[in-house]
Design an enzyme around this catalytic site. Structure first.
Site, PDB file in Angstrom:
ATOM      1  N   ASN A   1       0.956  -1.070   0.000  1.00  0.00           N
ATOM      2  CA  ASN A   1      -0.108   0.124  -0.014  1.00  0.00           C
ATOM      3  C   ASN A   1       0.937   1.244  -0.221  1.00  0.00           C
ATOM      4  O   ASN A   1       1.360   1.374   0.936  1.00  0.00           O
ATOM      5  CB  ASN A   1      -0.886  -0.269   1.332  1.00  0.00           C
ATOM      6  CG  ASN A   1      -1.553   1.458   1.235  1.00  0.00           C
ATOM      7  OD1 ASN A   1      -1.754   2.144   0.464  1.00  0.00           O
ATOM      8  ND2 ASN A   1      -2.158   1.278   2.618  1.00  0.00           N
TER       9      ASN A   1
ATOM     10  N   LYS B   1       0.199   4.271  -0.356  1.00  0.00           N
ATOM     11  CA  LYS B   1      -0.482   5.582   0.225  1.00  0.00           C
ATOM     12  C   LYS B   1      -0.030   6.759  -0.722  1.00  0.00           C
ATOM     13  O   LYS B   1       0.149   6.364  -1.943  1.00  0.00           O
ATOM     14  CB  LYS B   1       0.252   5.701   1.595  1.00  0.00           C
ATOM     15  CG  LYS B   1      -0.074   4.611   2.626  1.00  0.00           C
ATOM     16  CD  LYS B   1       0.017   4.705   3.987  1.00  0.00           C
ATOM     17  CE  LYS B   1      -0.069   3.281   4.673  1.00  0.00           C
ATOM     18  NZ  LYS B   1      -0.217   3.454   6.458  1.00  0.00           N
TER      19      LYS B   1
ATOM     20  N   HIS C   1      -9.584   1.325   4.715  1.00  0.00           N
ATOM     21  CA  HIS C   1      -8.300   1.465   5.275  1.00  0.00           C
ATOM     22  C   HIS C   1      -8.480   2.436   6.504  1.00  0.00           C
ATOM     23  O   HIS C   1      -9.247   3.612   6.536  1.00  0.00           O
ATOM     24  CB  HIS C   1      -7.209   1.933   4.668  1.00  0.00           C
ATOM     25  CG  HIS C   1      -5.708   1.954   5.026  1.00  0.00           C
ATOM     26  ND1 HIS C   1      -5.318   3.073   5.810  1.00  0.00           N
ATOM     27  CD2 HIS C   1      -4.916   1.043   5.075  1.00  0.00           C
ATOM     28  CE1 HIS C   1      -4.098   2.552   6.421  1.00  0.00           C
ATOM     29  NE2 HIS C   1      -3.861   1.587   5.773  1.00  0.00           N
TER      30      HIS C   1
ATOM     31  N   GLU D   1      -6.749   4.880   7.850  1.00  0.00           N
ATOM     32  CA  GLU D   1      -6.569   6.313   7.450  1.00  0.00           C
ATOM     33  C   GLU D   1      -7.901   6.718   6.890  1.00  0.00           C
ATOM     34  O   GLU D   1      -8.306   8.103   6.948  1.00  0.00           O
ATOM     35  CB  GLU D   1      -5.231   6.268   6.500  1.00  0.00           C
ATOM     36  CG  GLU D   1      -4.088   6.148   7.268  1.00  0.00           C
ATOM     37  CD  GLU D   1      -2.810   5.642   6.439  1.00  0.00           C
ATOM     38  OE1 GLU D   1      -2.887   5.816   5.322  1.00  0.00           O
ATOM     39  OE2 GLU D   1      -1.990   5.181   7.327  1.00  0.00           O
TER      40      GLU D   1
ATOM     41  N   GLU E   1      -5.787  -4.843  10.399  1.00  0.00           N
ATOM     42  CA  GLU E   1      -4.415  -4.229  10.668  1.00  0.00           C
ATOM     43  C   GLU E   1      -4.801  -3.121  11.838  1.00  0.00           C
ATOM     44  O   GLU E   1      -5.664  -2.320  11.964  1.00  0.00           O
ATOM     45  CB  GLU E   1      -4.274  -2.896   9.581  1.00  0.00           C
ATOM     46  CG  GLU E   1      -4.081  -3.631   8.181  1.00  0.00           C
ATOM     47  CD  GLU E   1      -3.453  -2.424   7.373  1.00  0.00           C
ATOM     48  OE1 GLU E   1      -2.563  -2.584   6.706  1.00  0.00           O
ATOM     49  OE2 GLU E   1      -4.230  -1.404   6.911  1.00  0.00           O
TER      50      GLU E   1
ATOM     51  N   GLY F   1       2.501   2.242  10.848  1.00  0.00           N
ATOM     52  CA  GLY F   1       3.281   3.072  10.831  1.00  0.00           C
ATOM     53  C   GLY F   1       4.001   3.728  11.980  1.00  0.00           C
ATOM     54  O   GLY F   1       4.715   4.652  12.038  1.00  0.00           O
TER      55      GLY F   1
ATOM     56  N   SER G   1       3.398  -2.111  10.249  1.00  0.00           N
ATOM     57  CA  SER G   1       4.668  -2.160  10.475  1.00  0.00           C
ATOM     58  C   SER G   1       5.168  -3.705  10.078  1.00  0.00           C
ATOM     59  O   SER G   1       6.274  -4.103  10.851  1.00  0.00           O
ATOM     60  CB  SER G   1       5.098  -1.780  12.200  1.00  0.00           C
ATOM     61  OG  SER G   1       4.737  -0.568  12.052  1.00  0.00           O
TER      62      SER G   1
HETATM   63  P1  PGA Z   1       2.757   0.283   7.639  1.00  0.00           P
HETATM   64  O1  PGA Z   1       1.269   0.419   7.007  1.00  0.00           O
HETATM   65  O2  PGA Z   1       3.174  -1.108   6.965  1.00  0.00           O
HETATM   66  O3  PGA Z   1       3.640   1.428   7.318  1.00  0.00           O
HETATM   67  O4  PGA Z   1       2.642   0.179   9.076  1.00  0.00           O
HETATM   68  C1  PGA Z   1       0.519  -0.781   6.882  1.00  0.00           C
HETATM   69  C2  PGA Z   1      -0.815   0.051   6.261  1.00  0.00           C
HETATM   70  O5  PGA Z   1      -1.284   0.915   6.650  1.00  0.00           O
HETATM   71  O6  PGA Z   1      -1.458  -0.543   5.186  1.00  0.00           O
END
Ligand code: PGA
Length: 256
Positions: free
Chosen positions: A10, A12, A96, A98, A168, A174, A214
């Protein structure tokens, strides 16, 4: 039942057109000899056509990070499922955290998007996960099942086998914090039980449940070795070909 693990990046809001072509070229080379893992990338909308073109003829799949639930209309700034299939993408990440936290997407909207995606032959990657506060309050499984039941409302069993669920934990995205393999497996097992109740055992056994938050080359193997973890949705570590390929390789090794 053995499920082919699925590692998806992903991206982003990262990568220009030229950076997309460079990263995908490097990635194709880096994972060319791995055939036991399905690999997918979700670049930003502006890079989707370039990604489809760069990956044509290969096995890496391309998807989008979001989608509007309508086919067309006066929705300034939005992208429809028709536009995604037209550009040649194969899947779409929906719900997601976010999108939920920063853009106000609720469970019902995510459910409408999932149904729209299925109607357009786009594989939905339905995301779910609890916040730190929800975990501390002991409501992780309640939150995740609420998100999934609403996200899958109206979905029929014969459509469900192709979809992907991404668990997640919001506190792990993140942040460098990762759920332990045991913590993740516990939630994944509860998700599989919910899917079995909703769609029957054999469909539930064929649905891939990814872990996200992560994931790095160094922690992927122990997560992927868990029985109900069928791959990963990777943010930060998917922006670099070597680290993303490292996760793909660790996954291949965990399954062999
Ligand atoms: P990350 O993000 O691996 O940077 O923690 C995962 C995601 O948001 O899909």
């Amino acid at each position: 039942m053995s499920r082919i693990p699925l590692i998806a990046g992903n991206w982003k809001m990262h990568k220009t057109l030229s950076a997309t072509r460079t990263l995908l070229g490097e990635l194709q080379t880096a994972v060319a000899d791995v055939d036991s893992v399905e690999v997918a990338v979700a670049p930003p909308f502006t890079a989707l056509a370039a990604a489809v073109e760069t990956l044509r003829g290969g096995s890496i799949r391309t998807g989008a990070q979001n989608m509007n639930e309508a086919e067309e209309g006066a929705f300034t700034g939005e992208i429809s499922p028709v536009m995604l299939t037209d550009v040649g993408v194969n899947f779409v990440i929906l719900g997601h955290s976010e999108r939920r936290a920063l853009y106000g997407e609720d469970d019902e909207l995510v459910g409408r998007k999932v149904n729209t995606a299925l109607a357009h032959d786009l594989v939905p990657y339905l995301c779910c996960g609890e916040t730190q506060g929800e975990r501390e309050a002991g409501t992780t499984e309640a939150v995740v099942s609420r998100q999934l039941l609403a996200g899958l409302a109206g979905v029929q069993a014969d459509q469900a086998a192709s979809l992907v669920v991404a668990y997640e934990p919001v506190w792990a995205i993140g942040t460098g914090l990762t759920a332990t393999p045991e913590q993740a497996q516990q939630v994944h097992a509860s998700i599989r039980a919910l899917l079995a109740e909703r769609f029957g055992e054999s469909v539930a056994q064929s649905i891939r449940i990814q872990y996200g938050g992560s994931v790095k080359p160094g922690n992927a193997a122990e997560l992927m070795a868990q029985p109900d973890i069928d791959g990963a949705l990777v943010g930060g570590a998917s922006l670099d070909a070597a680290s993303f390929a490292g996760i793909v390789r660790a996954t291949a090794a965990a399954g062999s």
